[in-house]
Design an enzyme around this catalytic site. Structure first.
Site, short mmCIF file in Angstrom:
data_model
loop_
_atom_site.label_atom_id
_atom_site.label_comp_id
_atom_site.label_asym_id
_atom_site.label_seq_id
_atom_site.Cartn_x
_atom_site.Cartn_y
_atom_site.Cartn_z
N HIS A 56 27.06 38.39 -75.83
CA HIS A 56 27.09 38.12 -74.38
C HIS A 56 27.34 36.64 -74.14
O HIS A 56 26.49 35.80 -74.40
CB HIS A 56 25.78 38.56 -73.72
CG HIS A 56 25.85 38.53 -72.22
ND1 HIS A 56 26.70 39.35 -71.50
CD2 HIS A 56 25.22 37.76 -71.31
CE1 HIS A 56 26.56 39.10 -70.21
NE2 HIS A 56 25.67 38.13 -70.06
N ARG A 106 21.74 29.89 -60.13
CA ARG A 106 23.01 30.56 -59.82
C ARG A 106 23.85 29.74 -58.83
O ARG A 106 25.07 29.70 -58.93
CB ARG A 106 22.75 31.97 -59.28
CG ARG A 106 24.02 32.81 -59.29
CD ARG A 106 23.76 34.23 -58.80
NE ARG A 106 23.51 34.28 -57.37
CZ ARG A 106 23.70 35.36 -56.62
NH1 ARG A 106 24.13 36.49 -57.16
NH2 ARG A 106 23.45 35.35 -55.33
N HIS A 146 29.42 44.20 -63.45
CA HIS A 146 28.62 42.99 -63.42
C HIS A 146 27.14 43.31 -63.38
O HIS A 146 26.34 42.79 -64.16
CB HIS A 146 29.00 42.08 -62.23
CG HIS A 146 28.15 40.84 -62.23
ND1 HIS A 146 26.89 40.81 -61.64
CD2 HIS A 146 28.32 39.63 -62.79
CE1 HIS A 146 26.35 39.62 -61.84
NE2 HIS A 146 27.20 38.88 -62.53
N ARG A 188 23.97 45.53 -58.45
CA ARG A 188 24.05 44.91 -57.13
C ARG A 188 25.48 44.52 -56.79
O ARG A 188 25.81 44.30 -55.63
CB ARG A 188 23.10 43.72 -57.00
CG ARG A 188 23.40 42.55 -57.89
CD ARG A 188 22.43 41.37 -57.65
NE ARG A 188 22.92 40.18 -58.35
CZ ARG A 188 22.61 39.88 -59.61
NH1 ARG A 188 21.81 40.65 -60.31
NH2 ARG A 188 23.11 38.80 -60.18
N GLU A 209 17.60 41.93 -64.89
CA GLU A 209 17.23 40.60 -65.36
C GLU A 209 16.16 40.00 -64.45
O GLU A 209 15.37 39.18 -64.88
CB GLU A 209 18.48 39.70 -65.39
CG GLU A 209 18.24 38.28 -65.89
CD GLU A 209 19.51 37.44 -65.99
OE1 GLU A 209 20.58 37.92 -65.52
OE2 GLU A 209 19.45 36.33 -66.52
N HIS A 257 20.13 41.96 -71.09
CA HIS A 257 18.81 41.48 -70.65
C HIS A 257 17.76 42.59 -70.69
O HIS A 257 16.83 42.52 -71.46
CB HIS A 257 18.83 40.82 -69.26
CG HIS A 257 19.79 39.67 -69.16
ND1 HIS A 257 19.73 38.59 -70.00
CD2 HIS A 257 20.87 39.46 -68.35
CE1 HIS A 257 20.71 37.74 -69.71
NE2 HIS A 257 21.42 38.25 -68.71
N ASP A 277 24.76 33.92 -73.98
CA ASP A 277 24.86 34.04 -72.52
C ASP A 277 25.30 32.75 -71.84
O ASP A 277 26.48 32.42 -71.83
CB ASP A 277 23.52 34.54 -71.98
CG ASP A 277 23.55 34.93 -70.52
OD1 ASP A 277 24.62 34.84 -69.90
OD2 ASP A 277 22.51 35.33 -69.97
ZN LIG Z 1 25.32 37.15 -68.30
#
Ligand SMILES: [Zn+2]
Length: 431
Positions: free
Chosen positions: A69, A92, A210, A213, A238, A272, A323
């Site tokens: 990932h 984010r 993705h 959501r 996650e 996750h 990640d």
């Molecule tokens: Zn990711």
């Protein structure tokens, strides 16, 4: 090519004096000294990065690592987001600011350098979770797959095998359109995503949702159908907030929603899998879904500690990824799975070193659709990573799986031998 490995991790365990024959990048013979007939011809020693006097070498060679990932461009955030207070959601916002400015050229450069770092730390294959598809205003590039092709070119230049997990991303939340930089991610609907992916025309392309959501409930089966036969990855649970929003919108947990869409199974990787119910664990286990833990990112983002061992015991297969690349060190990812469970349970010994190595090698490769790598055995790719057993960290610890998993770091990787090639490389017939 003939190699003599001082120690190597085989399916039987760590063996001393392992003689390999390699033809065209494939392992054609594996023998352990003293357990087999003598080899004809010269045997060369593989120590091309740190030559040592004869008798003083001490190394352990493993199969190359699979980093399942990756968001290569997140590497730009290293050292810049590990300050001040916040949560996954404030992180984010910082990540979106980077995403807003990337061009095909800068996307390529970031990925090339990130993959070069992976290679230097023993990673021979990467699963790249790619959602930055379009121009800043959401308009496709002249070639709608230009950004994805930049990643493939970066992997080629760095010399790493890639599974490009082309990601469907359509919504900012349940019932909400994409907002801000997310317009770069969206193809409009799942059919348009599938058409763009089908036009890619490269055997290294796989698929991703993705998250629940970001892809509406009625469009999940479209992605699942388009991904049939390909690796399919998805971010799963996650954050607690994602679970709560999913339950409020659908009455189901994210895992139940994926199960309803037919998205779980041995070609699927749930990334996750941090906040799960007992029923989620049962669904993931019974379907044989891969669970990709990314412990160094999960702790950096304050995600929580997922139930890795319970998932394994239920039938799921553990894989690992770096990640966000806060660090790139697969040995640390392996170690962290066990160490985090110790902190969460006040018990030691949930995972053996051999199990964690399997997650980072064979199981990881298989989850990316690369069943031809991750073991040192005849018929597998000769992707080999050699760890120094005489560094300041590993000296005196012995030639064992436990030494590399619990004491070594990426800095102890002293040699990588691989011939990446395209996935279209064909494997020779087994003798
Ligand atoms: Zn990711």
């Amino acid at each position: 090519v003939k190699l003599r490995l001082e120690h190597a991790l085989l399916e039987s365990g760590v063996e001393a004096g392992v003689l390999l024959e390699i033809e065209g990048g494939w392992i054609t013979s594996v023998r352990v000294e003293g357990q087999s007939l003598s080899l004809s011809g010269d045997v060369s020693v593989d120590n091309d990065r740190i030559p040592r006097p004869a008798g003083e070498t001490s190394t352990l060679t493993l199969p190359g690592f699979a980093n399942c990932h990756s968001h290569a461009f997140h590497r730009a955030l290293r050292g810049h987001t590990q300050r001040e207070r916040g949560s996954f959601w404030t992180w984010r916002e910082q990540m979106y600011a980077v995403a807003a400015d990337l061009t095909p050229d800068t996307y390529f450069e970031l990925a090339r350098d990130t993959y070069a770092e992976m290679r230097a730390t023993g990673i021979t294959a990467v699963g790249e979770f790619h959602y930055l598809h379009h121009q800043p205003d959401g308009t496709p590039y002249d070639d709608p797959n230009e950004m994805g092709k930049a990643l493939l070119a970066a992997a080629d230049e760095a010399g790493i095998r890639i599974r490009l997990l082309d990601t469907c991303y359509l919504a900012s939340g349940f019932g909400l359109p994409p907002e801000g930089v997310q317009v770069r991610y969206s193809d409009g609907d799942a059919h348009a995503w599938a058409e763009r992916v089908a036009a890619f025309g490269d055997p290294r392309v796989g698929a991703a949702i993705h998250s629940v959501r970001a892809v509406p409930r009625d469009q999940l089966p479209v992605v699942v159908e388009a991904a049939r036969g390909l690796p399919l990855h998805v971010h799963l649970s996650e954050q607690v907030a994602e679970n709560e929003a999913c339950l409020a919108a659908t009455g189901l947990t994210p895992t139940q929603l994926l199960a309803e869409a037919g998205a779980l199974g041995p070609l699927t990787s749930a990334v996750h899998a941090t906040h799960l119910t007992d029923d989620d664990i049962r669904l993931l286990g019974e379907s044989g879904t891969n669970i990709c833990f990314c412990p160094t990112t999960e702790r950096d983002l304050a995600d929580g500690i997922g139930p890795a061992r319970r998932l394994h015991d239920a039938g799921a297969t553990l894989t690992l990824g770096s990640d966000s690349h806060a660090v790139i060190d697969m040995l640390e990812e392996m170690r962290a799975v066990e160490m985090h469970e110790r902190l969460a349970t006040q018990q030691r010994g949930h995972w053996s070193a051999r199990e964690l190595l399997a997650a980072a090698t064979y199981d990881g490769h298989r989850s990316l659709g690369f069943e031809d790598a991750g073991r040192i055995e005849v018929g597998q790719r000769a992707d080999l990573v050699t760890v120094d057993l005489d560094s300041i960290r590993t000296r005196g610890a012995g030639a064992s799986a436990e030494t590399v998993v619990f004491a070594a770091t990426a800095a102890d990787v002293v040699c990588l031998r691989t011939r990446p090639g395209a996935s279209s490389d064909t494997r020779p017939e087994r003798a």
